[in-house]
Design an enzyme around this catalytic site. Structure first.
Site, mmCIF file in Angstrom:
data_model
loop_
_atom_site.group_PDB
_atom_site.id
_atom_site.type_symbol
_atom_site.label_atom_id
_atom_site.label_comp_id
_atom_site.label_asym_id
_atom_site.label_seq_id
_atom_site.Cartn_x
_atom_site.Cartn_y
_atom_site.Cartn_z
ATOM 1 N N GLY A 24 -2.495 1.904 -8.157
ATOM 2 C CA GLY A 24 -1.633 3.002 -8.574
ATOM 3 C C GLY A 24 -0.624 3.311 -7.496
ATOM 4 O O GLY A 24 -0.457 2.559 -6.529
ATOM 5 N N MET A 26 -0.785 5.504 -5.257
ATOM 6 C CA MET A 26 -1.360 5.894 -3.976
ATOM 7 C C MET A 26 -2.035 4.741 -3.239
ATOM 8 O O MET A 26 -2.235 4.802 -2.048
ATOM 9 C CB MET A 26 -2.388 7.009 -4.187
ATOM 10 C CG MET A 26 -1.782 8.331 -4.584
ATOM 11 S SD MET A 26 -0.625 8.940 -3.354
ATOM 12 C CE MET A 26 -1.670 8.985 -1.916
ATOM 13 N N GLY A 27 -2.422 3.675 -3.955
ATOM 14 C CA GLY A 27 -3.099 2.599 -3.271
ATOM 15 C C GLY A 27 -3.784 1.641 -4.219
ATOM 16 O O GLY A 27 -3.654 1.737 -5.438
ATOM 17 N N VAL A 29 -7.564 -0.320 -5.120
ATOM 18 C CA VAL A 29 -9.013 -0.329 -4.948
ATOM 19 C C VAL A 29 -9.509 -1.744 -5.192
ATOM 20 O O VAL A 29 -9.254 -2.336 -6.247
ATOM 21 C CB VAL A 29 -9.708 0.660 -5.902
ATOM 22 C CG1 VAL A 29 -11.222 0.604 -5.704
ATOM 23 C CG2 VAL A 29 -9.203 2.071 -5.674
ATOM 24 N N LYS A 44 -10.809 0.975 -0.645
ATOM 25 C CA LYS A 44 -9.538 1.569 -1.046
ATOM 26 C C LYS A 44 -8.505 1.319 0.050
ATOM 27 O O LYS A 44 -8.694 1.717 1.205
ATOM 28 C CB LYS A 44 -9.681 3.065 -1.306
ATOM 29 C CG LYS A 44 -8.370 3.733 -1.704
ATOM 30 C CD LYS A 44 -8.563 5.202 -2.069
ATOM 31 C CE LYS A 44 -9.217 5.352 -3.413
ATOM 32 N NZ LYS A 44 -9.232 6.768 -3.866
ATOM 33 N N ASP A 142 -8.699 18.304 -8.273
ATOM 34 C CA ASP A 142 -8.119 17.393 -9.267
ATOM 35 C C ASP A 142 -9.197 16.884 -10.222
ATOM 36 O O ASP A 142 -9.337 15.673 -10.436
ATOM 37 C CB ASP A 142 -7.428 16.224 -8.566
ATOM 38 C CG ASP A 142 -6.447 15.487 -9.477
ATOM 39 O OD1 ASP A 142 -6.065 16.062 -10.513
ATOM 40 O OD2 ASP A 142 -6.071 14.351 -9.152
#
Length: 587
Positions: A24, A26-27, A29, A44, A142
């Site tokens: 995604g 953000m990073g 996995v 991650k 979240d």
């Protein structure tokens, strides 16, 4: 599937990356293998988009480390377990438990709404996980279906504590993102108020709403800022009548204090779970994705069953766990995990005859008494030896000081007082972007900020206030903050008094106190000093804010410095008076 080069990539000398589980903004996995402990893990990795600035890269790294710190203090069956934080080429890699699972969002997307019993099991597991987090002083921030993992064996776990924070931390956001997902964000968080554990209660209610209805309580596909506006100012959606409807309504109360506590949530769910079938999530719910993974399995793999982590990235953006036999894991029968009955001699052990009596500690003065000597004579001899030793030591010290031309007496207190003087704060010129919602370059500014402070940007929708962009510069320990809040097209529909009233309204009674106000002489605006109190299970934190609010064109700007109240005496001179004159709107 990973390429050949990716299959041989090893992080920190022990974690061999196998294939991508999800990717995604953000990073990424990875499914990986710990070659030291011989177990599958999830790793991650931070993903830096093209063109990202150094400051934004630091924010992404900090978010990754915040997630690690959050779950490191938690040990609960409904929370993904942290194994390690590794470093490779200066970048952090978070190593976690690998769980073969699908996110709740995927299950709802592929199979529609859950049954009452399935939703109750999800609610109970997430409530238990949040209870453990809140007891540790952690707010998740979240909670949503995409962050709830469901395994085929029935395990349900909460993951992605990436924007979680301890109650003692200052508010932090990802650049360009709000504190949470718009469709599941609590109204008080969306409006910029203090984040408390009650925000997670709303997230749990919104997640259960999606579970039983098959869609989020608010439109997740539209304009995120428009969605936030509906969350803050719109009516709370009501679930369809059913056993869980009263529970969801009690969790999704607009006022945080009115939301149902986690203990009562679990108490209400217990009667439903008591009558639920033993298997709630059957294999048919996982069959489709498993088939996709079998088709994607590399022909070089010879494991008895395909690894569950070999599916395409879009099928699983979350963590998965035990992938079964590892096809290319090293075969080491000697590392079976059993302990030898006799490990043999220690490689650096002392000979056996030296183990009979313990050695005296280094530096101990030992004076054995000869046979036949009286006790009194021994005591006199030992005392005399000590006196001679001390005299010799002092004489040696004096001689060394004289030879070295150094004074014999110790230095006076005045000689070392300068060493404890605090170092002056180093400031650096920083640029911020607080443009309007549509991306018009009307909010660029520059300001001097203490070196090392990290920038975070978010969009805000407050009570009785239009949308705004908030840029925060936060100190390394999270205790001090410079905030720049830009309200485009604020005038002529509003005035500065409206802002002050909304500021006071944003806090409950007793949590906000205006200390002083003064009008600006050179422009339309005013300066303010006020104190706020953030209440949390770990205790209350009092903060003081010095602010300048002023009109520029049709925009309202609010520039403020917030510090712990015990620092307010020095903060005004050292920070506020130093920073404010340097603030300049450039676009």
């Amino acid at each position: 599937m990973a390429s050949s080069s990716e299959e041989t990539r090893v992080v920190a000398g022990r974690y061999r990356l196998r294939s991508v589980l999800g990717s995604g903004s953000m990073g990424t996995v990875w499914s990986a293998y710990d070659e030291f402990l011989h177990r599958p893990v999830a790793v991650k990795e931070i993903l830096l988009p093209p063109g990202v600035t150094a400051g934004q890269a630091d924010e992404l790294r900090e978010r990754t480390l915040r997630e690690a710190r959050a779950i490191a203090v938690l040990s609960h069956p409904n929370v993904i377990t942290l194994h390690d934080v590794a470093r490779q080429d200066g970048e952090p890699f978070v190593v976690m438990e690998l769980l073969p699972s699908h996110s709740l969002a995927e299950l709802i997307r592929d199979h529609g709404p859950l049954s009452v019993e399935q939703a109750a099991a999800v609610g109970d597991a997430v409530a238990a996980a949040l209870g453990a987090a809140h007891n540790a002083g952690i707010t998740h921030r979240d909670v949503k279906p995409g962050n709830v993992l469901v395994a085929e064996d029935g395990r349900i776990k909460l993951t992605d504590f990436g924007i979680a924070r301890n109650v003692s931390d200052a508010s932090m956001t990802r650049t360009g993102m709000t504190l949470g997902s718009p469709a599941y964000i609590a109204p008080e968080v969306a409006s910029g108020k203090a984040v408390t554990p009650a925000a997670d209660l709303w997230g749990l209610g919104a997640t259960l709403f999606c579970a039983v209805e098959g869609h989020p309580p608010y439109d997740a596909d539209g304009d995120p800022l428009e969605t936030i506006g509906k969350v803050v100012k719109g009516e709370v959606p009501r679930p369809s009548p059913g056993p869980l409807a009263p529970l969801i309504t009690a969790l999704m109360a607009k006022e945080p204090r009115d939301r149902l506590p986690l203990a009562q949530v679990r108490r209400r769910l217990y009667p439903i779970l008591e009558k639920a079938p033993r298997v709630l999530f059957g294999p048919e719910m996982f069959a489709a994705a498993s088939g996709q993974r079998e088709e994607a399995t590399d022909t070089r793999e010879i494991s008895a069953r395909p690894a569950v982590d070999d599916g395409p990235a879009e099928t699983s953006g979350e963590l998965a766990a035990d992938p079964g036999p590892l096809p290319f894991g090293p075969s080491r029968p000697e590392a079976s995990g059993e302990l030898a009955a006799d490990p043999g001699p220690l490689p650096f052990g002392r000979p056996a005859d030296t183990l009979a009596a313990p050695r005296p500690a280094v530096g101990t003065l030992v004076t054995p008494a000869p046979v036949g000597r009286s006790t009194a004579a021994t005591v006199v001899l030992v005392a005399a030896s000590i006196v001679l030793f001390l005299a010799a030591a002092f004489g040696g010290f004096v001689a060394a000081r004289v030879i070295g031309a150094q004074p014999v007496a110790p230095p006076s207190r005045e000689d070392t007082s300068g060493l404890s003087a605090p170092q002056p704060t180093v400031f650096e010129r920083r640029t911020g972007e607080a443009s309007s919602v549509k991306g018009v370059q009307d909010g660029t500014f520059t300001v001097d900020v203490p070196s090392g402070w990290t920038r975070f940007t978010s969009s805000q929708a407050g009570d009785d206030l239009p949308l705004s962009t908030l840029v925060q510069f936060v100190s390394a320990d999270g205790s001090q903050m410079l905030a720049v809040n830009h309200f485009p097209k604020y005038f002529p529909g509003n005035d500065i008094d409206d802002y002050v009233k909304a500021l006071e309204k944003s806090r409950s009674s007793g949590e906000f106190r205006m200390v002083s106000q003064a009008k600006l002489a050179e422009q339309d605006g005013r300066t303010m000093m006020y104190r706020t109190i953030d209440r949390a299970p770990a205790g209350s934190v009092s903060r003081t804010t010095y602010a300048k609010v002023f009109k520029q064109g049709t925009s309202l700007w609010a520039v403020s410095v917030t510090v712990p109240t015990e620092q307010e005496g020095t903060a005004k001179t050292a920070l506020y008076d130093r920073i404010l004159p340097t603030f300049q709107v450039t676009g």
